[in-house]
Structure formats: structure tokens, C-alpha cells
Motif scaffolding. Sequence first.
Motif, PDB file in Angstrom:
ATOM      1  N   ARG A  22      26.124  75.740  17.949  1.00 15.26           N
ATOM      2  CA  ARG A  22      25.488  76.273  19.149  1.00 15.26           C
ATOM      3  C   ARG A  22      26.197  77.534  19.636  1.00 15.26           C
ATOM      4  O   ARG A  22      27.394  77.552  19.848  1.00 15.26           O
ATOM      5  CB  ARG A  22      25.505  75.221  20.240  1.00 15.26           C
ATOM      6  N   GLY A  23      25.452  78.607  19.755  1.00 17.90           N
ATOM      7  CA  GLY A  23      25.981  79.875  20.238  1.00 17.90           C
ATOM      8  C   GLY A  23      26.627  80.731  19.172  1.00 17.90           C
ATOM      9  O   GLY A  23      26.729  81.938  19.320  1.00 17.90           O
ATOM     10  N   ALA A  24      27.080  80.126  18.085  1.00 17.31           N
ATOM     11  CA  ALA A  24      27.748  80.891  17.029  1.00 17.31           C
ATOM     12  C   ALA A  24      26.854  81.130  15.814  1.00 17.31           C
ATOM     13  O   ALA A  24      27.158  81.982  14.984  1.00 17.31           O
ATOM     14  CB  ALA A  24      29.016  80.163  16.583  1.00 17.31           C
ATOM     15  N   TRP A  25      25.743  80.395  15.711  1.00 19.31           N
ATOM     16  CA  TRP A  25      24.933  80.480  14.500  1.00 19.31           C
ATOM     17  C   TRP A  25      24.341  81.868  14.247  1.00 19.31           C
ATOM     18  O   TRP A  25      24.263  82.278  13.085  1.00 19.31           O
ATOM     19  CB  TRP A  25      23.840  79.403  14.482  1.00 19.31           C
ATOM     20  N   PRO A  26      23.939  82.657  15.279  1.00 19.57           N
ATOM     21  CA  PRO A  26      23.384  83.971  14.947  1.00 19.57           C
ATOM     22  C   PRO A  26      24.405  84.894  14.268  1.00 19.57           C
ATOM     23  O   PRO A  26      24.076  85.576  13.296  1.00 19.57           O
ATOM     24  CB  PRO A  26      22.951  84.536  16.305  1.00 19.57           C
ATOM     25  N   ARG A  27      25.641  84.880  14.754  1.00 19.40           N
ATOM     26  CA  ARG A  27      26.661  85.726  14.122  1.00 19.40           C
ATOM     27  C   ARG A  27      27.007  85.216  12.732  1.00 19.40           C
ATOM     28  O   ARG A  27      27.175  85.993  11.798  1.00 19.40           O
ATOM     29  CB  ARG A  27      27.908  85.802  15.010  1.00 19.40           C
ATOM     30  N   HIS A  89      29.302  90.819  15.065  1.00 21.11           N
ATOM     31  CA  HIS A  89      30.381  90.978  16.046  1.00 21.11           C
ATOM     32  C   HIS A  89      29.900  90.610  17.443  1.00 21.11           C
ATOM     33  O   HIS A  89      28.765  90.900  17.804  1.00 21.11           O
ATOM     34  CB  HIS A  89      30.902  92.417  16.048  1.00 21.11           C
ATOM     35  N   HIS A  90      30.781  90.019  18.205  1.00 21.44           N
ATOM     36  CA  HIS A  90      30.450  89.641  19.579  1.00 21.44           C
ATOM     37  C   HIS A  90      30.658  90.839  20.497  1.00 21.44           C
ATOM     38  O   HIS A  90      31.691  91.490  20.459  1.00 21.44           O
ATOM     39  CB  HIS A  90      31.338  88.489  20.037  1.00 21.44           C
ATOM     40  N   HIS A  91      29.661  91.130  21.325  1.00 22.49           N
ATOM     41  CA  HIS A  91      29.741  92.219  22.301  1.00 22.49           C
ATOM     42  C   HIS A  91      29.481  91.616  23.684  1.00 22.49           C
ATOM     43  O   HIS A  91      28.395  91.093  23.934  1.00 22.49           O
ATOM     44  CB  HIS A  91      28.701  93.303  22.001  1.00 22.49           C
ATOM     45  N   HIS A  92      30.457  91.718  24.562  1.00 26.40           N
ATOM     46  CA  HIS A  92      30.327  91.133  25.903  1.00 26.40           C
ATOM     47  C   HIS A  92      29.214  91.789  26.708  1.00 26.40           C
ATOM     48  O   HIS A  92      28.639  91.170  27.582  1.00 26.40           O
ATOM     49  CB  HIS A  92      31.647  91.282  26.680  1.00 26.40           C
ATOM     50  N   TYR A  93      28.915  93.026  26.422  1.00 30.22           N
ATOM     51  CA  TYR A  93      28.006  93.811  27.257  1.00 30.22           C
ATOM     52  C   TYR A  93      26.559  93.796  26.786  1.00 30.22           C
ATOM     53  O   TYR A  93      25.728  94.481  27.332  1.00 30.22           O
ATOM     54  CB  TYR A  93      28.490  95.263  27.326  1.00 30.22           C
ATOM     55  N   GLU A  94      26.233  93.033  25.769  1.00 30.71           N
ATOM     56  CA  GLU A  94      24.841  92.985  25.318  1.00 30.71           C
ATOM     57  C   GLU A  94      24.487  91.608  24.788  1.00 30.71           C
ATOM     58  O   GLU A  94      25.370  90.806  24.463  1.00 30.71           O
ATOM     59  CB  GLU A  94      24.559  94.057  24.265  1.00 30.71           C
TER      60      GLU A  94
END
Length: 124
Positions: A22-27, A89-94
Motif C-alpha cells: 500500500r502506497g509503495a506499489w506505484p514506485r 522517485h518520491h516527490h513530496h511536492y507532487e
Amino acid sequence: MTTSLYLATADRMLSSVIRGTRGAWPRACAWLLCHELEAAMDRYWARVCPEIGRTRVQRPKLLLLAHYAGPDLGRRASYLWWALSRAGHHHHYELGVTAAELTRLRTELLDLVALLDHSEAPTC
């Protein structure tokens, strides 16, 4: 074309809920698709110019792809590699990448892999 473990796992992530992702599958899915692209480029370079294929860094392989496989194929591969890397990559702003966007990138990947696997290119 046989389905690789990378692609099969990405397909599973796109089509079903996998416990604990959950939450990590797209990356994770984006990275799996990116690895599939890199594997296709490695197969291409092993066939066309093994000296380039032995390079571990992907950027030179992408840059030289336009020269050997043509500018259109080179552009498509570079864009796809950039898009998948960015999605991984995780981006806090998008917002993160959606399943629909990953499905579109997967479709582009399959087209590109088929072109790479069957393209005629001069050997180096």
C-alpha cells in the motif's frame, strides 16, 4: 516475446492488490518497468555492439541508441527511461504516478521492446 519476471511482477501490481505494498506499489511498479527497459537495451547492445553492452551505466547506452537504432527510437527510449525513473522517485511536492499512467508507460515499453528486439542495426 516471453514475459520476464520484471514485467510479470509489474503486471501483477497493476492488476491486483498485493498485501503490504500500500502506497509503495506505484514506485515499485515503475522501477520494475524501468528494469525491463534496461534489460531490453542490454539485449540490443549484446546483439549490435557487445562493447557498449558491457557498460553498467545506462545513460551512455541511451545516448548511443539514437546513433545505432535511429533518432526516433533513441528519443522514445530516453523519454521512457526518464519517465519511469522519475515515477520511481518520491516527490513530496507532487502526486505519485497513477495506475493509468503506469499502464500507458507499460504499453509504450512493450512497443519499444519489440522494436529493440527486432531492429536491424549496423554492428560496431
